[in-house]
Write an enzyme that holds these catalytic residues in place. Structure first.
Site, PDB file in Angstrom:
ATOM      1  N   GLU A  32      -9.434  -0.690  -6.570  1.00  0.00           N
ATOM      2  CA  GLU A  32      -8.052  -1.034  -6.949  1.00  0.00           C
ATOM      3  C   GLU A  32      -7.604  -0.203  -8.149  1.00  0.00           C
ATOM      4  O   GLU A  32      -8.333  -0.088  -9.133  1.00  0.00           O
ATOM      5  CB  GLU A  32      -7.996  -2.524  -7.278  1.00  0.00           C
ATOM      6  CG  GLU A  32      -6.697  -3.179  -6.907  1.00  0.00           C
ATOM      7  CD  GLU A  32      -6.471  -3.231  -5.402  1.00  0.00           C
ATOM      8  OE1 GLU A  32      -5.791  -2.322  -4.884  1.00  0.00           O
ATOM      9  OE2 GLU A  32      -6.960  -4.167  -4.746  1.00  0.00           O
ATOM     10  N   THR A  34      -7.289   2.877  -8.195  1.00  0.00           N
ATOM     11  CA  THR A  34      -8.074   4.123  -8.241  1.00  0.00           C
ATOM     12  C   THR A  34      -7.371   5.242  -7.485  1.00  0.00           C
ATOM     13  O   THR A  34      -7.639   6.410  -7.737  1.00  0.00           O
ATOM     14  CB  THR A  34      -9.457   3.905  -7.599  1.00  0.00           C
ATOM     15  OG1 THR A  34      -9.254   3.200  -6.370  1.00  0.00           O
ATOM     16  CG2 THR A  34     -10.365   3.095  -8.495  1.00  0.00           C
ATOM     17  N   GLY A 119       6.634  -8.837  -0.543  1.00  0.00           N
ATOM     18  CA  GLY A 119       6.406  -9.077  -1.973  1.00  0.00           C
ATOM     19  C   GLY A 119       5.094  -9.790  -2.252  1.00  0.00           C
ATOM     20  O   GLY A 119       4.959 -10.489  -3.245  1.00  0.00           O
ATOM     21  N   GLU A 157       8.612   6.710  -1.667  1.00  0.00           N
ATOM     22  CA  GLU A 157       8.472   5.638  -2.655  1.00  0.00           C
ATOM     23  C   GLU A 157       8.556   6.203  -4.087  1.00  0.00           C
ATOM     24  O   GLU A 157       9.222   5.647  -4.953  1.00  0.00           O
ATOM     25  CB  GLU A 157       7.138   4.923  -2.440  1.00  0.00           C
ATOM     26  CG  GLU A 157       7.099   3.611  -3.125  1.00  0.00           C
ATOM     27  CD  GLU A 157       6.660   2.469  -2.226  1.00  0.00           C
ATOM     28  OE1 GLU A 157       6.572   1.364  -2.748  1.00  0.00           O
ATOM     29  OE2 GLU A 157       6.414   2.672  -1.022  1.00  0.00           O
ATOM     30  N   ASP A 169      -1.674   2.850   0.512  1.00  0.00           N
ATOM     31  CA  ASP A 169      -1.015   1.912   1.421  1.00  0.00           C
ATOM     32  C   ASP A 169      -0.487   2.612   2.678  1.00  0.00           C
ATOM     33  O   ASP A 169      -0.666   2.132   3.802  1.00  0.00           O
ATOM     34  CB  ASP A 169       0.146   1.203   0.707  1.00  0.00           C
ATOM     35  CG  ASP A 169      -0.314   0.514  -0.565  1.00  0.00           C
ATOM     36  OD1 ASP A 169      -1.525   0.356  -0.745  1.00  0.00           O
ATOM     37  OD2 ASP A 169       0.551   0.145  -1.383  1.00  0.00           O
TER      38      ASP A 169
HETATM   39  C1  GLA Z   1      -0.112  -0.627  -4.972  1.00  0.00           C
HETATM   40  C2  GLA Z   1       0.134   0.859  -4.739  1.00  0.00           C
HETATM   41  C3  GLA Z   1      -1.141   1.569  -4.273  1.00  0.00           C
HETATM   42  C4  GLA Z   1      -2.312   1.244  -5.191  1.00  0.00           C
HETATM   43  C5  GLA Z   1      -2.417  -0.256  -5.455  1.00  0.00           C
HETATM   44  C6  GLA Z   1      -3.448  -0.594  -6.489  1.00  0.00           C
HETATM   45  O1  GLA Z   1      -0.408  -1.247  -3.754  1.00  0.00           O
HETATM   46  O2  GLA Z   1       1.156   1.053  -3.777  1.00  0.00           O
HETATM   47  O3  GLA Z   1      -0.914   2.965  -4.198  1.00  0.00           O
HETATM   48  O4  GLA Z   1      -2.226   1.964  -6.384  1.00  0.00           O
HETATM   49  O5  GLA Z   1      -1.186  -0.821  -5.874  1.00  0.00           O
HETATM   50  O6  GLA Z   1      -4.719  -0.261  -6.035  1.00  0.00           O
END
Ligand code: GLA
Length: 384
Positions: A32, A34, A119, A157, A169
């Site tokens: 997370e 990272t 959300g 984004e 994501d």
């Molecule tokens: C959000 C961001 C991702 C990632 C996470 C944390 O989901 O969109 O790119 O940085 O937070 O791991």
């Protein structure tokens, strides 16, 4: 949600015969904060999708109806340069980045429907970006490598919506595979699909039902703090480009030179990369107890060093860890609300779901939503 019901809803609103595309949300098992440090992540695609039904028009206008919002938005493709701080920004952002690349979208009628909770830190935005990206390419009879579409989604984004997210994501929303999680090197974008055992454990997601507003400003702040750490440490370690390039030993040899907040942010990221690598090994040797411990350590580091958790996430995790059969529990996604992810023995899942719901409600007064999830396929066209 079925293809038939999407088609019916489209036909009630628009003329023409649409094509239907879908892309899933995701849950991150470990790794997370990272991704934007060129590090490692280990997410899986959810069995929850955003569906886009689309039929081309030739008026350079997008008419977008969201079933979830019960709202129609009009987007003029000849005047599509600014976000409106609205759910439709992810659709117009994808149109924007595609057109920036030289594609010309003729115009389209679009119907959206999603069962990715919005959300909640399960990447409903990436699901919308990837499904609409696929839909736009579809009506132009174009295709593109999955990783390129993911990168365009990230660009939408970053540049259009104004959130400096990493690549995780969008990448998992395109590359997800049934029964597998995906280990991704966020620098090279090399990835490996790793089978998740399904006979003895389950992935259970617990939605705290809160979302604290500071999420996106704090996110951008964390990124800047990580960059500061790289800048300072590059005096001792010339050539480092991201926290990915610093080992824990190297970090410990210079950490006293870092301002305290920067030091803690760096410690999280560098140790999280190590945990993520260790978690893949644990999974490959079928050591789920070790995998769960790494998840727990990840949460503690996000809470104490990275400071992106919140009271509700900590409460959910603390309760989970007292319930029999829980191997690991952590927040997932950006933080400041949203969901936790739990690795739970299959035999004890029913008891887990009941117990966590009632105890979380007792403590917070909020009724959580619980999703027992299975790894699923990434973005695709339906019915072909
Ligand atoms: C959000 C961001 C991702 C990632 C996470 C944390 O989901 O969109 O790119 O940085 O937070 O791991």
């Amino acid at each position: 949600m079925s293809e038939k019901s999407i088609l019916e809803k489209f036909n009630a609103k628009f003329p023409g015969k649409p094509r239907v595309f879908a892309a899933p949300g995701r849950v991150n098992l470990i790794g997370e904060h990272t991704d934007y440090n060129d590090g490692f992540v280990f997410p899986m695609a959810l069995d929850r999708y955003t569906f886009v039904a689309i039929a081309a028009t030739n008026d350079r206008k997008l008419t977008v109806f969201s079933v979830n919002m019960d709202e129609t938005m009009k987007i003029d493709l000849d005047n599509n340069t600014e976000k409106r701080s609205h759910w439709s920004d992810y659709v117009s952002g994808m149109a924007f980045v595609l057109e920036e690349k030289g594609y010309r979208i003729p115009g389209a009628d679009i119907l959206l429907e999603s069962d990715v909770p919005v959300g909640s830190g399960l990447s409903s935005s990436a699901a919308l970006e990837m499904s609409s990206g696929l839909a736009f390419l579809g009506i132009m009879n174009q295709t593109m490598p999955k990783a390129d579409l993911a990168l365009l989604g990230q660009r939408a984004e970053n540049k259009f919506v104004g959130m400096n997210c990493g690549i995780m994501d969008q990448f998992i929303s395109m590359h997800g595979r049934k029964d597998h999680a995906l280990f991704l090197d966020c620098r090279s974008l090399d990835y490996q699909l790793v089978p998740l055992p399904s006979d003895n454990v389950r992935i259970v997601i617990c939605n705290t039902m809160v979302k604290h507003e500071l999420g996106s400003s704090e996110y951008n702040k964390r990124r800047a703090e990580c960059e500061k750490g790289v800048e300072i440490m590059s005096k001792d370690f010339p050539g480092i480009k991201a926290l990915r390039d610093v080992s824990l030993d190297q970090f410990e040899s210079v950490e006293s030179q870092l301002p305290d907040v920067v030091r803690r942010r760096c410690r999280h990221v560098i140790s999280e990369d190590d945990r993520t690598l260790a978690s893949i090994e644990a999974l490959q040797s079928n050591d789920l107890v070790c995998f769960g411990k790494l998840m727990n350590a990840s949460h503690d580091s996000l809470r104490d060093d990275y400071q992106v958790s919140c009271k509700e996430l900590d409460t959910m995790v603390d309760i989970a860890r007292t319930i029999p059969g829980v191997l690991g529990a952590r927040m997932t996604g950006g933080g400041f609300g949203g969901c936790t992810v739990n690795l739970v023995n299959a035999m004890q899942v029913e008891n887990f779901c009941m117990t966590i719901s009632s105890r979380y409600f007792q403590v917070t007064g909020l009724e959580p939503k619980i999703y027992v999830s299975v790894p699923s396929d990434g973005g695709h066209e339906i019915g072909v």
